[in-house]
Each structure stands twice: as structure tokens, then as C-alpha cells.
Enzyme design. Structure first.
Site, PDB file in Angstrom:
ATOM      1  N   LYS A 158      85.364  28.196  24.608  1.00  0.00           N
ATOM      2  CA  LYS A 158      86.310  29.283  24.325  1.00  0.00           C
ATOM      3  C   LYS A 158      85.895  29.885  22.982  1.00  0.00           C
ATOM      4  O   LYS A 158      86.431  29.538  21.926  1.00  0.00           O
ATOM      5  CB  LYS A 158      87.720  28.680  24.278  1.00  0.00           C
ATOM      6  CG  LYS A 158      88.792  29.616  24.761  1.00  0.00           C
ATOM      7  CD  LYS A 158      90.099  28.889  24.980  1.00  0.00           C
ATOM      8  CE  LYS A 158      91.278  29.800  24.732  1.00  0.00           C
ATOM      9  NZ  LYS A 158      91.317  31.027  25.513  1.00  0.00           N
TER      10      LYS A 158
HETATM   11  N1  PMP Z   1      90.048  31.939  31.522  1.00  0.00           N
HETATM   12  C1  PMP Z   1      89.932  32.489  30.298  1.00  0.00           C
HETATM   13  C2  PMP Z   1      88.803  33.403  30.037  1.00  0.00           C
HETATM   14  C3  PMP Z   1      90.872  32.183  29.307  1.00  0.00           C
HETATM   15  O1  PMP Z   1      90.786  32.746  28.101  1.00  0.00           O
HETATM   16  C4  PMP Z   1      91.948  31.323  29.609  1.00  0.00           C
HETATM   17  C5  PMP Z   1      92.978  31.017  28.560  1.00  0.00           C
HETATM   18  N2  PMP Z   1      92.593  29.917  27.771  1.00  0.00           N
HETATM   19  C6  PMP Z   1      92.016  30.778  30.897  1.00  0.00           C
HETATM   20  C7  PMP Z   1      91.045  31.101  31.817  1.00  0.00           C
HETATM   21  C8  PMP Z   1      93.112  29.834  31.265  1.00  0.00           C
HETATM   22  O2  PMP Z   1      92.927  28.611  30.652  1.00  0.00           O
HETATM   23  P1  PMP Z   1      94.141  27.672  30.281  1.00  0.00           P
HETATM   24  O3  PMP Z   1      94.930  27.485  31.512  1.00  0.00           O
HETATM   25  O4  PMP Z   1      93.521  26.431  29.807  1.00  0.00           O
HETATM   26  O5  PMP Z   1      94.926  28.371  29.242  1.00  0.00           O
END
Ligand code: PMP
Length: 304
Positions: A158
Site C-alpha cells: 500500500k
Molecule cells: N484495494 C485498494 C487499492 C485499496 O486501497 C484498499 C483499501 N486499503 C482495498 C483494496 C481494500 O482493502 P482493505 O479491505 O484491507 O481496506
């Protein structure tokens, strides 16, 4: 506008919200090499609990590893600092944003001679795609922007800079009258939203993108477990945009967006244009779990 809380954890100590500053020549601000997390805490009968904090901190550490940043704190320290940030701000429900950044030092592209900074902020933040969106669904657009391919920006991390791609897609969607973007991968298959994973439902079976080229979404993983708990079948398979058009139901899953139904894609009505029965069941179970009402899933809660 962010709803200010009192204090922010910055490199090991709490500072006043307004004092949590960095220099304009902070490396990450220029080149985007930093990693972050988005986490939520919810109010339960036993007090505030952070949802799947362990998984979020592990992903933060893995994101840093992928891009070669050395976080100057341990897993245990980051866990405790996050809980303490919620505690010290007296927040009953909140969004939590840990950030690992390359600090002030050299300004050439080689980042590893600079110190690495860590901040953790928390504040009250309601439904990302709106309360109305949670209930009645949102309109999404297939983006004209391709998702960062796996060997351009690594999708398991991320990384701050990767979110330029997300923002281009989000701006395009909002500015053309939609609520959110769905990005396709470099081969033209559906990948994910600008900040959410995506699920479709056809004939009672859920389908989601394989993890190969997307972020390892923690809500996605939760939805898969919840779906199995509710005796739904879930598959992880590549699919194309037209399969979204003809799905019975489509929804986003993400920490910020929670479980948000998508009722229209590119002007085509999905199913009957309302939040569908499977989405409703998953959404209800999700909100019961995060608020501590389901015994089997208590292990996902980290009490503040
Ligand atoms: N895809 C992307 C590109 C994201 O930024 C996020 C948010 N973190 C998610 C998917 C969803 O991930 P999560 O459920 O862990 O928040």
C-alpha cells in the site's frame, strides 16, 4: 474535511493535532515512497475495538518490506501505538491512518540515507461512500485508467505513490457523475476499485478477483469468511467488465467503504437496481461482527 481529534502519534510520542508537521522537503512528499494503512475501530458492548488490527499492522510491515523501507518500530510497538492513539483521543468509532514516510534529508531519488518516520492519526469518519450509498447503493464507472500493473507499482504494497493511479480514476468517476471507479488490469480484466476490492454475485455464488494483481484486502478476506459462514460459495476468478453488467449483485469491500452495494455500472442497472439479498446478508453480518455481536468472529476485534 477531516474531523480533528486531539493528538497524533509521531515517531514514538504524542503531539498536539496541529503540531504534527513535516518539512516541505520531506522526501515522500516529492516522490511518493511511503506506505500506509487504513483501519477502522467500532463501538461494541465491551467498548471500542479495532477491527483486524493485527492484519493491518502485518500488511503495513509487509508494504514497507516490499519497497525497502525499514520501520524503526516493532510489530508490538505499532500495535500498542495504534490502540493508544484511539484511547488517548477518546474516540468511540474512528478511522485510523498509520503512515511510514521517508523523512527530510537528501533530496536525490535514492531514499535510503534518509530517516524513516512513522505517524499514526485517528479521527471520526463516517461511511466513505455515504450512508445513503450503504443502503441504496452507488453508481460506478469502469475507469479509462488501467490499474497499476504488477511490475510497475507492486500491488501487494500500500504505497503512497500508487494512489496517483487511484486518484486519477476517482476524479474521472466523480467528475463524470459517478460515485466510484472500477479499474481494469493491464490485460483488461476487472481488478478493483480506487480503494476497494470488488465482488459480484450470480445465481447465489460470489465471485471476486484473484489476489495476483490487487491489494490483499482485509475486508475482502473478511467477506470471504463471512460468506462461507453463511453457507455461500465464493470463487476467486478473473472476470471481465461485462460479467459485472449482467451480475445479480455487485459490491465493494474495503475498510473505508465497508460493504457498499453497486447498483449501476456505466449506466447499466445491476440486478433490480437495489441492494441485493446476498449483499444485504453479508453487510448485516459484517456490521454485527465489527460491533462485537457475533461470537465466532470475536478474534477479529482488538479492544482499546
Ligand atoms: N484495494 C485498494 C487499492 C485499496 O486501497 C484498499 C483499501 N486499503 C482495498 C483494496 C481494500 O482493502 P482493505 O479491505 O484491507 O481496506
Amino acid at each position: 474535511m477531516i474531523e480533528k481529534a486531539r493528538k497524533i502519534w509521531l515517531n514514538g510520542e504524542f503531539v498536539e493535532w496541529g503540531e504534527a508537521r513535516v518539512h516541505v522537503l520531506t522526501h515522500t512528499l516529492h516522490y511518493g515512497l511511503g506506505v500506509f494503512e487504513g483501519i477502522r475501530a467500532y463501538k461494541t458492548q465491551k467498548g471500542t475495538a479495532v477491527f483486524r488490527l493485527d492484519e493491518h499492522i502485518k500488511r503495513l510491515i509487509n508494504s514497507a518490506k516490499i519497497v525497502n523501507l525499514k520501520i524503526p518500530f516493532t510489530y508490538d510497538e505499532l500495535m500498542e501505538a495504534t490502540l493508544e492513539t484511539v484511547r488517548i483521543n477518546g474516540l468511540e468509532e474512528c478511522y485510523i491512518r498509520p503512515l511510514v514516510y521517508v523523512d527530510y534529508g537528501e533530496i536525490g531519488l535514492y531514499p535510503l540515507n534518509n530517516p524513516v518516520g512513522v505517524a499514526i492519526a485517528a479521527w471520526s469518519w463516517g461511511a466513505y461512500l455515504g450512508e445513503e450509498g450503504l443502503k441504496n447503493g452507488i453508481k460506478a464507472k469502469i475507469s479509462s485508467f488501467t490499474r497499476n500493473p504488477v511490475n510497475v507499482a507492486m500491488t501487494k504494497a500500500k504505497v503512497c505513490g500508487s494512489y496517483v493511479n487511484s486518484q486519477l480514476a476517482k476524479m474521472e468517476a466523480i467528475d463524470t457523475g459517478y460515485d466510484e471507479a472500477i479499474l481494469l488490469d493491464a490485460e483488461g480484466y476487472v481488478s478493483e476499485g480506487s480503494g476497494e476490492c470488488i465482488f459480484l454475485v450470480r445465481n447465489g455464488i460470489l465471485k471476486t478477483t484473484p489476489l495476483t494483481s490487487i491489494l490483499e484486502g482485509i475486508t475482502r478476506n473478511s467477506v470471504m469468511d463471512i460468506a462461507k459462514h453463511l453457507w455461500y460459495k465464493v470463487t476467486e476468478e478473473r472476470f471481465s467488465r461485462d460479467e459485472l453488467y449482467i451480475a445479480d449483485e455487485v459490491f465493494f469491500a474495503g475498510t473505508a467503504a465497508e460493504i457498499t452495494p453497486i447498483v449501476n455500472i456505466d449506466g447499466r442497472t445491476i440486478g433490480n437496481g437495489k441492494r441485493g439479498p446476498v449483499t444485504t446478508k453479508i453487510q448485516e453480518a459484517f456490521f454485527d461482527i465489527v460491533r462485537g455481536k457475533v461470537k465466532e468472529f470475536e478474534g477479529w476485534l482488538f479492544y482499546v
